[in-house]
Enzyme design. Structure first.
Site, PDB file in Angstrom:
ATOM      1  N   GLU A 157      44.013  36.616  28.275  1.00 28.66           N
ATOM      2  CA  GLU A 157      43.108  36.966  29.353  1.00 28.66           C
ATOM      3  C   GLU A 157      41.794  36.155  29.559  1.00 28.66           C
ATOM      4  O   GLU A 157      40.781  36.388  29.520  1.00 28.66           O
ATOM      5  CB  GLU A 157      42.348  38.346  28.994  1.00 28.66           C
ATOM      6  CG  GLU A 157      43.071  39.798  29.526  1.00 28.66           C
ATOM      7  CD  GLU A 157      42.477  40.963  29.322  1.00 28.66           C
ATOM      8  OE1 GLU A 157      41.198  41.058  28.806  1.00 28.66           O
ATOM      9  OE2 GLU A 157      43.021  41.851  29.968  1.00 28.66           O
ATOM     10  N   GLU A 228      49.980  44.808  30.077  1.00 35.39           N
ATOM     11  CA  GLU A 228      49.138  45.825  29.866  1.00 35.39           C
ATOM     12  C   GLU A 228      48.741  47.021  30.962  1.00 35.39           C
ATOM     13  O   GLU A 228      47.948  46.689  31.714  1.00 35.39           O
ATOM     14  CB  GLU A 228      47.799  45.196  29.404  1.00 35.39           C
ATOM     15  CG  GLU A 228      47.694  44.641  28.039  1.00 35.39           C
ATOM     16  CD  GLU A 228      46.304  44.270  27.503  1.00 35.39           C
ATOM     17  OE1 GLU A 228      45.516  45.121  27.630  1.00 35.39           O
ATOM     18  OE2 GLU A 228      46.248  42.842  27.056  1.00 35.39           O
TER      19      GLU A 228
HETATM   20  C1  GAL Z   1      42.628  44.170  27.609  1.00 40.24           C
HETATM   21  C2  GAL Z   1      42.888  43.449  26.559  1.00 40.24           C
HETATM   22  C3  GAL Z   1      43.563  44.135  25.235  1.00 40.24           C
HETATM   23  C4  GAL Z   1      42.467  45.216  25.111  1.00 40.24           C
HETATM   24  C5  GAL Z   1      42.403  46.060  26.452  1.00 40.24           C
HETATM   25  C6  GAL Z   1      41.608  47.333  26.327  1.00 40.24           C
HETATM   26  O1  GAL Z   1      41.923  43.357  28.625  1.00 40.24           O
HETATM   27  O2  GAL Z   1      43.880  42.215  26.703  1.00 40.24           O
HETATM   28  O3  GAL Z   1      43.381  43.347  24.049  1.00 40.24           O
HETATM   29  O4  GAL Z   1      41.300  45.010  24.791  1.00 40.24           O
HETATM   30  O5  GAL Z   1      41.958  45.285  27.485  1.00 40.24           O
HETATM   31  O6  GAL Z   1      42.291  48.241  25.347  1.00 40.24           O
END
Ligand code: GAL
Length: 741
Positions: A157, A228
């Protein structure tokens, strides 16, 4: 097996494949849990497991590596493969992940001149060294070599930094992608939210489909892979428990595939537990995440509902994959359909109103925010109805195991400890503790005319107990905010009211770190290398600066004496290094530094990482007092507690109900099960996640139950040790089992 991708999907062995993945972070469970987690994942229709790689845990000291126990990522990948699962390995090494320091080892911060995640030679040298080392170590696990890993991620990110590092940041980002490619692993490199040439850019968020237009306009030659999909959210100390409804998750997943996505990773699929001191700043010990598999690895209503959806996706995978990206056609205001020939998705994106419509001659009601799937003209499912199909309820019930033989001892106050490091002005604590303990005492003396006084600490973090003349007077107003702004701003200023008698006083601050930050934005966009704990600024008493000197005493004496270890315990359990300033070297392996890759940045000059100042960790005169049997010290601050218990019968996952305690650390048989804090969840959830994230258990302790992995127990005589900072009643602690109601 060769892995590539085209504009539509990943190709494995030349065939397009739909990726239905779930994140399971290996350090957040125990090796004994892994086979069951994999089995549940397969049963729920996953074909891939995704994990980050945790540099901070694998290399706790520079050049000292640990891949044992919970850190045996090789075994974790092998078990996945034995269950027919592929693996996506997100190497980072910056990983965010609500883990201490976003996955960076704390020692990185001590390298002179380092700045993380931008064009900076010391940082890039360390990153390149680690990534090269670990990729070589794991090389047999990549798919072309017969292993399960089908993709690897570099960085994480980068887009979230919002361009603060300008041109240098862009160069670093491209360098990261090039570093990955130079390693020749034979599978695609991915970068989520913030890509660079040579890597596949993937999607993060609550609703992946909303990002598809942008994704394809920027990357017309790439498939849409949602690495994600957040099916829940993490909890922080002092905010309510977070949930995301099954219904909303199912809608988002189906909507993404409907609109042309071909790969998804539920982040998290199993959240698990932040053992030891591994959680980031304010992150609770539980990383349950309201994930489809709960903290203990058990299936939930959410996993059952998603299973049904996954099955349908697999059944029609060929149809989805052989079609080009579908073109949406409107079937009403806010309602779109996607036509894959025999497979059709009808989507109602309206969050409040149902839609009535006719499809293939039949009348249907599409519930608000839902996707209805038809195959060959037959209704298959509606995402809003999936959760109702199989609801699972569980509750914590006391297990048949009594905690017995309670005993306690006091953690010495500064005056009862060896003399500290004396300085004109305080320095932040990580420079002394190297993050091997949460604690540091700061002591000074001053004279006042007496009465009410206001003490202001400028430049302080995180949670602080104020002791006046050896007596606890007050503590940091909690909850603390997750995002505190600039290091010299209000977020790092704390104010306390004290009542003082006229004359000389001794003021002691017990500074308690609650995890290192996960990203620059938690410290006002200062570079992560600026992270600091303890007290480093001015102390003002009624607006007058205290002049010092300050005595600093890092760590607890009980930690130094390893009070948490069973008697006769030789070293820390492998993969589960106990916390604290260890009196003996941890049982981890020292590996030789791998040879730097050709053209790599040269090794750091000798002495680049400064040694701790001499005398910073004074050798103690032994804590001479023995454990006192009983619980007479209940309610008193700074107490070490111990008890024994036998393993309960049955196979329900176990947890400690610490509802009668306050704040501290807990160990079972020498292994730290995590920080505990019974602070009520009254704080504000970060507004940008609401909705779809909802608050639950408002006002109740943020975390009352603390996971005790069954495989850390022996049949009889297990040792529980707690360090309680503020005072609690240990006799009310219960071991509980998590059983279906
Ligand atoms: C994303 C990040 C993850 C985790 C998630 C929130 O933005 O890539 O590592 O932090 O947010 O749980």
């Amino acid at each position: 097996m060769h892995v590539h991708y085209d504009h539509r999907a990943f190709t494995i062995g030349g065939e397009r494949q739909l990726i239905v993945s779930g994140a399971i972070h290996y350090p957040r469970s125990t090796p004994a849990m892994w086979p069951k987690l994999m089995k549940e994942s397969v049963a729920a229709g996953l074909n891939t497991i995704e994990t980050y790689l945790f540099w901070n845990l694998h290399e706790p000291r520079r050049g000292v590596y640990d891949f044992t126990g919970r850190l045996d990522v090789i075994r974790f990948c092998q078990i996945a493969q034995e269950h027919g699962l592929n693996v996506i390995l997100r190497i980072g090494p910056y990983i965010c992940a609500e883990i201490n320091y976003g996955g960076f080892p704390a020692w990185l911060r001590d390298i002179p001149g380092i700045r993380m995640r931008t064009w900076n030679e010391p940082f890039m040298r360390e990153m390149s060294r680690w990534v090269t080392y670990v990729t070589d170590l794991l090389r047999p696990l990549f798919a072309p070599n017969g292993g399960p890993i089908i993709a690897a991620q570099i960085e994480n990110e980068y887009g979230l930094l919002g361009g603060i590092y300008g041109e240098e940041g862009e160069r670093y980002k491209q360098w990261s992608a090039d570093l990955g490619r130079s390693l020749g692993i034979g599978v695609p490199w991915i970068m989520c939210y913030g890509g660079a040439a040579g890597a596949l850019e993937t999607i993060n968020g609550f609703y992946g489909h909303q990002q598809l237009d942008r994704h394809w306009s920027e990357h017309p030659d790439q498939p849409a892979i949602w690495t994600e999909d957040w099916p829940g959210w993490y909890d922080t100390w002092g905010t309510p428990h977070h949930r995301r409804s099954t219904r909303d998750v199912a809608y988002a997943v189906a909507r993404f595939f409907a609109a042309g996505g071909t790969g998804i990773n539920h982040y998290m699929w199993h959240g698990g537990t932040n053992f030891g001191r591994e959680a980031m700043y304010l992150q609770t010990t539980s990383y349950d995440y309201d994930a489809p598999l709960d903290e203990f690895g058990l299936p939930t209503t959410k996993s059952r509902a998603l299973t049904r959806l996954h099955q349908v996706l697999h059944k029609y995978a060929d149809v989805i994959l052989q079609n080009e990206r579908p073109i949406p056609f409107e079937i009403g205001p806010g309602h779109v359909a996607f036509d894959y020939g025999p497979l059709n998705f009808l989507c109602n994106d309206d969050p409040t109103d149902a839609a009535e419509l006719t499809w293939e001659g039949e009348r249907y009601t599409l519930p608000p925010q839902s996707v209805t799937i038809f195959a060959d003209g037959q209704f298959l499912l509606n995402t809003a109805e999936l959760a109702a199909a199989e609801e699972i309820h569980r509750e914590m019930l006391p297990a048949d195991a009594d905690l017995r033989d309670w005993a306690w001892r006091a953690e010495p106050l500064p005056v009862d400890r060896p003399s500290g490091l004396v300085l004109d002005r305080p320095v932040e604590q990580l420079s002394l503790t190297r993050d091997e303990t949460d604690y540091c005492w700061y002591t000074t003396r001053f004279t006042v005319p007496g009465g009410e006084a206001t003490l202001t600490l400028e430049g302080v973090g995180d949670y602080v107990y104020i002791y006046a003349d050896g007596v606890p007077a007050t503590a940091t107003p909690a909850p603390l905010p997750e995002v505190r702004g600039a290091l010299d701003g209000e977020g790092f200023t704390q104010t306390f009211r004290l009542t003082l008698t006229p004359g000389e006083h001794e003021l002691s601050l017990l500074c308690c770190a609650v995890g290192l930050i996960k990203g620059d934005w938690q410290i006002g966009m200062a570079n992560m290398a600026e992270e600091r704990k303890g007290f480093w600024g001015r102390a003002l008493l009624n607006d007058e600066p205290l002049t010092g000197p300050w005595e600093l005493r890092p760590g607890l004496m009980g930690e130094r004496h390893a009070l948490y270890r069973p008697l006769g315990f030789g070293g820390a359990p492998s993969g589960d290094r106990a916390v604290g300033i260890s009196p003996t070297a941890p049982s981890i392996t020292r590996a030789a530094d791998p040879a730097p890759p050709a053209g790599a940045i040269p090794a750091p000059p000798a002495g680049a990482i400064p040694a701790p100042p001499a005398g910073a960790i004074p050798v103690s005169q032994a804590m001479s007092l023995p454990w006192v049997p009983g619980a007479a010290a209940a309610g008193q601050p700074l107490r070490w507690w111990k008890a024994t218990f036998d393993r309960p019968t049955g196979d329900a996952p176990l947890a400690l109900d610490l509802g009668s305690m306050n704040k501290g650390l807990a160990w079972v048989n020498g292994r730290c099960i995590g920080r505990y804090w019974l602070i009520p969840g009254t704080g504000e959830t970060e507004p940008w996640v609401k909705p779809p994230v909802e608050d639950d258990w408002v006002g109740q302790p943020t975390q009352r139950y603390y996971h005790v992995p069954a495989d850390w127990l022996k049949p009889e005589g297990n040792l529980l040790v707690l360090f309680e900072e503020a005072g609690g009643d240990p006799t009310a602690i219960r071991l509980c089992g998590w059983v279906e109601a």
